[in-house]
Write an enzyme that holds these catalytic residues in place. Structure first.
Site, mmCIF file in Angstrom:
data_model
loop_
_atom_site.group_PDB
_atom_site.id
_atom_site.type_symbol
_atom_site.label_atom_id
_atom_site.label_comp_id
_atom_site.label_asym_id
_atom_site.label_seq_id
_atom_site.Cartn_x
_atom_site.Cartn_y
_atom_site.Cartn_z
ATOM 1 N N VAL A 111 0.835 -1.206 0.000
ATOM 2 C CA VAL A 111 0.000 0.000 0.000
ATOM 3 C C VAL A 111 0.869 1.256 0.000
ATOM 4 O O VAL A 111 0.372 2.363 0.135
ATOM 5 C CB VAL A 111 -0.954 0.009 1.228
ATOM 6 N N ASP A 112 2.199 1.062 -0.161
ATOM 7 C CA ASP A 112 3.131 2.180 0.036
ATOM 8 C C ASP A 112 3.326 3.086 -1.183
ATOM 9 O O ASP A 112 3.971 4.124 -1.098
ATOM 10 C CB ASP A 112 4.494 1.643 0.508
ATOM 11 N N HIS A 141 -4.607 -4.787 -2.042
ATOM 12 C CA HIS A 141 -4.822 -4.410 -0.644
ATOM 13 C C HIS A 141 -5.056 -2.905 -0.500
ATOM 14 O O HIS A 141 -4.943 -2.357 0.584
ATOM 15 C CB HIS A 141 -3.649 -4.853 0.236
ATOM 16 N N CYS A 180 -14.972 7.279 2.341
ATOM 17 C CA CYS A 180 -15.890 7.483 3.465
ATOM 18 C C CYS A 180 -15.947 6.230 4.340
ATOM 19 O O CYS A 180 -16.186 5.128 3.843
ATOM 20 C CB CYS A 180 -17.278 7.832 2.949
ATOM 21 N N CYS A 237 -20.756 13.475 3.948
ATOM 22 C CA CYS A 237 -21.618 13.193 5.116
ATOM 23 C C CYS A 237 -20.973 13.565 6.449
ATOM 24 O O CYS A 237 -21.605 13.441 7.490
ATOM 25 C CB CYS A 237 -22.037 11.724 5.110
ATOM 26 N N GLY A 288 8.673 -11.446 -2.623
ATOM 27 C CA GLY A 288 8.613 -10.952 -1.249
ATOM 28 C C GLY A 288 7.255 -11.041 -0.587
ATOM 29 O O GLY A 288 6.886 -10.160 0.187
#
Ligand SMILES: [Zn+2]
Length: 279
Positions: free
Chosen positions: A112-113, A130, A138, A173, A212
């Site tokens: 996620v980097d 991921h 939101c 919201c 990895g």
């Protein structure tokens, strides 16, 4: 070639001459050389008040519902680490493979980097299974829209100001935003995590390079299984034995190369570059 022997070279040449796609599946081990911890080791806990939580507890929707700001502090700390990190030799080698293979290249990443994109990899060839720390959405799911990740990198012990807390709210919201990542108590889906399309990508794959990742989550293992079922083969690149090296232990299915991705991936670039010149 230190890691790729003659037999594997032959097999890679046959693959290169065919029409199958090259898919690279990456996990935390690739980014370890960029100084990004896995957040799952023994020092990966996060303290809230006097309680130490493990990532498996912090990175959950359950915790977010109970303590959204504590979860945000942890994720902003992770942002701090990722935003300072640079891609390493492995990320750049993968970008070179992408250039060599063009439309025959696919990238599936658990990371996620955002380092693949800092290395120049194209977003439209990438399946972020991921999610990514580049976006938020939101927390109540009032829409499917993605928003920029709040640019508030934090250190351990930092507190959020009331103004900063306002920036963590959904513009529609006003409930809290959440990081656009798959949490431990959530399931893969197509809309956010490319469940179906990444499995379709696996079906067209002639060679899957697994870099990895240990196979501790379910979709990467399904992807590798799909590649084998569709007639492709796997090469596992990892410092440690893992689920994928087990899968690749029979030559019929693939090869397990033990070592650092920064050492091994450049050999693939060199080899395939050689093929483009001779074929
Ligand atoms: Zn909302």
């Amino acid at each position: 070639m230190k890691f790729i022997d003659n037999e594997l070279q032959e097999r890679l040449l046959n693959f290169y001459k065919g029409q199958g796609k090259l898919t690279v599946l990456t996990g935390a081990g690739l980014s370890a050389d960029s100084g990004i911890p896995t957040f799952r080791d023994k020092d990966g806990f996060w303290t809230v008040g006097s309680v130490n939580y493990m990532p498996e507890e912090m990175g959950t929707y359950k915790m977010f519902l109970k303590q959204p700001l504590d979860v945000w502090k942890w994720f902003l700390y992770r942002l701090g680490i990722c935003s300072k990190a640079n891609p390493n030799v492995g990320h750049y080698a993968i970008k070179e493979l992408e250039d060599l293979f063009g439309s025959r290249f696919q990238l599936i990443t658990q990371n996620v980097d955002g380092l693949h994109f800092k290395a120049g990899s194209a977003r439209d060839a990438a399946y972020l299974i991921h999610g990514t720390l580049e976006y938020s959405r939101c927390g109540e799911g009032c829409s499917d829209d993605l928003y920029p990740y709040p640019n508030l990198p934090m250190e351990k012990g930092d507190e959020l100001t009331p103004e900063q807390i306002e920036t963590l709210k959904c513009p529609v919201c006003r409930s809290y935003l959440r990081p656009h990542v798959l949490w431990f108590d959530e399931y893969y889906n197509e809309m956010y995590y490319k469940l179906d399309s990444s499995l379709r990508a696996a079906k067209q794959t002639g060679l899957l390079l697994v870099v990895g990742t240990s196979g501790s989550t379910n979709l990467p293992v399904r992807i590798a299984t799909q590649v084998l079922n569709s007639g492709g083969f796997i090469i596992d690149i990892n410092k440690h034995p893992n689920h994928f090296s087990d899968m690749a232990s029979d030559k019929m299915y693939g090869y397990a190369l033990k070592g650092s991705s920064s050492d091994i991936l450049p050999e693939f670039v060199e080899l395939f570059k050689g093929f483009t010149k001779t074929i």
